[in-house]
Design a protein around this motif. Structure first.
Motif, PDB file in Angstrom:
ATOM      1  N   CYS A 191       7.224  14.039  24.857  1.00 40.84           N
ATOM      2  CA  CYS A 191       7.432  14.232  26.297  1.00 40.84           C
ATOM      3  C   CYS A 191       6.521  13.403  27.185  1.00 40.84           C
ATOM      4  CB  CYS A 191       7.248  15.712  26.642  1.00 40.84           C
ATOM      5  SG  CYS A 191       8.343  16.810  25.719  1.00 40.84           S
ATOM      6  N   LEU A 202       4.224  17.310  21.234  1.00 35.72           N
ATOM      7  CA  LEU A 202       4.628  17.420  22.632  1.00 35.72           C
ATOM      8  C   LEU A 202       4.199  16.189  23.423  1.00 35.72           C
ATOM      9  CD1 LEU A 202       3.827  21.193  23.109  1.00 35.72           C
ATOM     10  CD2 LEU A 202       6.071  20.145  23.551  1.00 35.72           C
ATOM     11  N   ALA A 207      12.422  19.820  23.962  1.00 32.92           N
ATOM     12  CA  ALA A 207      11.840  19.743  25.300  1.00 32.92           C
ATOM     13  C   ALA A 207      12.060  18.364  25.910  1.00 32.92           C
ATOM     14  CB  ALA A 207      10.343  20.058  25.233  1.00 32.92           C
ATOM     15  N   ALA A 208      11.906  17.325  25.093  1.00 29.79           N
ATOM     16  CA  ALA A 208      12.107  15.962  25.591  1.00 29.79           C
ATOM     17  C   ALA A 208      13.533  15.779  26.113  1.00 29.79           C
ATOM     18  CB  ALA A 208      11.813  14.963  24.471  1.00 29.79           C
ATOM     19  N   LEU A 257       3.575  14.093  28.190  1.00 32.39           N
ATOM     20  CA  LEU A 257       2.845  14.958  29.109  1.00 32.39           C
ATOM     21  C   LEU A 257       1.434  15.220  28.597  1.00 32.39           C
ATOM     22  CD1 LEU A 257       5.620  17.633  29.765  1.00 32.39           C
ATOM     23  CD2 LEU A 257       4.780  15.958  31.417  1.00 32.39           C
ATOM     24  N   LEU A 259      12.420  27.341  27.491  1.00 27.55           N
ATOM     25  CA  LEU A 259      11.588  26.382  28.229  1.00 27.55           C
ATOM     26  C   LEU A 259      11.991  26.331  29.693  1.00 27.55           C
ATOM     27  CD1 LEU A 259      11.589  23.401  25.691  1.00 27.55           C
ATOM     28  CD2 LEU A 259       9.571  24.732  26.357  1.00 27.55           C
ATOM     29  N   GLU A 301      12.567  22.408  34.493  1.00 23.50           N
ATOM     30  CA  GLU A 301      11.869  21.179  34.855  1.00 23.50           C
ATOM     31  C   GLU A 301      10.582  21.037  34.049  1.00 23.50           C
ATOM     32  OE1 GLU A 301      13.148  19.000  36.873  1.00 23.50           O
ATOM     33  OE2 GLU A 301      14.860  20.231  37.479  1.00 23.50           O
ATOM     34  N   ALA A 302      10.198  19.808  33.785  1.00 25.88           N
ATOM     35  CA  ALA A 302       8.963  19.558  33.033  1.00 25.88           C
ATOM     36  C   ALA A 302       7.754  20.051  33.816  1.00 25.88           C
ATOM     37  CB  ALA A 302       8.820  18.068  32.747  1.00 25.88           C
ATOM     38  N   ARG A 321      12.878  13.245  29.077  1.00 25.17           N
ATOM     39  CA  ARG A 321      11.695  12.423  28.795  1.00 25.17           C
ATOM     40  C   ARG A 321      11.798  11.920  27.357  1.00 25.17           C
ATOM     41  NH1 ARG A 321       7.734  13.443  32.793  1.00 25.17           N
ATOM     42  NH2 ARG A 321       6.157  12.476  31.459  1.00 25.17           N
ATOM     43  N   ARG A 330      15.605  18.242  27.094  1.00 23.34           N
ATOM     44  CA  ARG A 330      15.810  19.144  28.236  1.00 23.34           C
ATOM     45  C   ARG A 330      15.221  18.557  29.514  1.00 23.34           C
ATOM     46  NH1 ARG A 330      16.947  24.648  28.264  1.00 23.34           N
ATOM     47  NH2 ARG A 330      16.227  25.852  30.062  1.00 23.34           N
ATOM     48  N   TRP A 331      14.082  17.917  29.380  1.00 24.98           N
ATOM     49  CA  TRP A 331      13.370  17.403  30.549  1.00 24.98           C
ATOM     50  C   TRP A 331      13.655  15.932  30.842  1.00 24.98           C
ATOM     51  CZ3 TRP A 331       8.309  19.845  28.352  1.00 24.98           C
ATOM     52  CH2 TRP A 331       8.350  21.244  28.544  1.00 24.98           C
ATOM     53  N   SER A 369       3.571  20.174  34.751  1.00 24.74           N
ATOM     54  CA  SER A 369       2.579  19.115  34.932  1.00 24.74           C
ATOM     55  C   SER A 369       1.722  18.949  33.686  1.00 24.74           C
ATOM     56  CB  SER A 369       1.686  19.433  36.128  1.00 24.74           C
ATOM     57  OG  SER A 369       0.990  20.655  35.915  1.00 24.74           O
TER      58      SER A 369
END
Length: 321
Positions: free
Chosen positions: A205, A201, A292-293, A207, A174, A177-178, A298, A295-296, A180
């Motif tokens: 996250c 996701l 992902a959450a 997003l 991944l 940075e997250a 969020r 890592r970013w 957009s």
């Protein structure tokens, strides 16, 4: 609990889960429409691979309109309390259409509204980002369509154990940075799984995420930018070459494309659609979303900022018609 510890708990629960068996006395499905909301709609989408239709239960309830040529309406809800799905079955009952509920709760309003109940077990596991309910509902969908699901829990557990590295490799790949936004690209063999990735996701996250048919991404995502955007190419047992060519095209316009293959979950062809691969894909996407959450930075469900009582989607006992 780490991602790998949570995955281990899910695997152990799947090893021990009882088989899903069809209701006694039920006739084979004909012109069936499977309906649900949220995770349950992803479960309903598995029916498309068996020659049936799926749609949001709200499309029926709030349009006050049953699908054309529908002979059986199948409502899906793990709790059996999703308001739009209960109302959809009540509308079908009023029109004389056969109804079936897929749920883990045989005493729920959904079960009460159905002519037949396809009960599924519950996996008693602790989950930050949930997927166990979808797995059981998915097996319920496959069972109703006539697919062989005996031992499916154990098979899925074995494949998850053998393919653990897919999740960790996907998280590691991944962006730092997250983005957009995110597109999840699929072909029909993992379309239900891709739809589930989208939901997880978003939950994990916060997003904007869309699930899109592979070819349509080439017609639309090609123009997204210049802000950072992530295309997750979810590859099943078919179309790997097309996924690769499209990834190259998207990358040429500045997109970040990440390919995740779940072909390792594919089963030997037995003449029926491979729901195990699709359900395996859903698990991979759930744990990818959780990773992902983290890592970013969020936290899932916006770190508790979102009201989770879900009253806005539960049955409020107002008349359906």
């Amino acid at each position: 609990m780490t991602n790998q510890q949570s995955l281990s708990a899910l695997i152990e629960a799947l090893k021990a889960v009882a088989d899903v068996v069809p209701p006694k006395g039920i006739e084979p499905l004909s012109n069936a429409v499977f309906v649900g909301s949220g995770d349950s709609l992803s479960s309903a989408m598995l029916a498309n691979r068996f020659g049936h239709r799926s749609m949001s239960s709200g499309d029926i309830t709030w349009m006050d309109e049953l699908p054309a040529r529908c002979e059986t309406l199948v409502g899906i809800s793990h709790s059996g309390t999703s308001g739009a799905t209960v109302r959809a079955l009540r509308l079908a009952n009023a029109a004389g259409i056969r109804t079936i509920a897929i749920t883990s709760n045989p005493d729920s309003p959904l079960a009460e509204a159905a002519d037949f109940v396809q009960q599924v077990p519950s996996l008693h596991v602790s989950e930050t980002v949930p997927c166990s309910g979808h797995l059981m509902l998915g097996l319920g969908v496959a069972t109703l369509t006539g697919a062989t699901t005996a031992g499916a829990g154990r098979t899925l557990a074995q494949l998850l154990e053998a393919n653990r590295e897919i999740i960790e490799d996907a998280i590691e790949a991944l962006p730092v940075e997250a983005p957009s936004g995110i597109s999840v690209l699929t072909l029909p063999d993992v379309r239900s799984g891709g739809d589930f990735w989208m939901l997880k996701l978003i939950e994990a996250c916060g997003l904007p995420v869309r699930s899109v048919a592979l070819e349509e991404s080439g017609h639309v995502d090609y123009f997204i930018g210049p802000q950072p955007y992530l295309a997750l190419s979810l590859v099943g047992a078919a179309g790997a070459g097309r996924h690769t060519r499209l990834a190259e095209a998207l990358a040429s316009t500045g997109q970040q494309v990440q390919t995740v293959s779940v072909a390792g979950f594919a089963q030997t062809d037995n003449g029926t659609p491979d729901m195990i691969m699709d359900l395996g894909a859903a698990v991979v996407g759930t744990f990818l979303a959780a990773g992902a959450a983290k890592r970013w930075g969020r936290p899932p469900f916006r770190g508790g900022a979102v009201n989770m009582d879900a009253r806005h989607i539960k049955l409020d006992e107002q008349p359906a018609i």
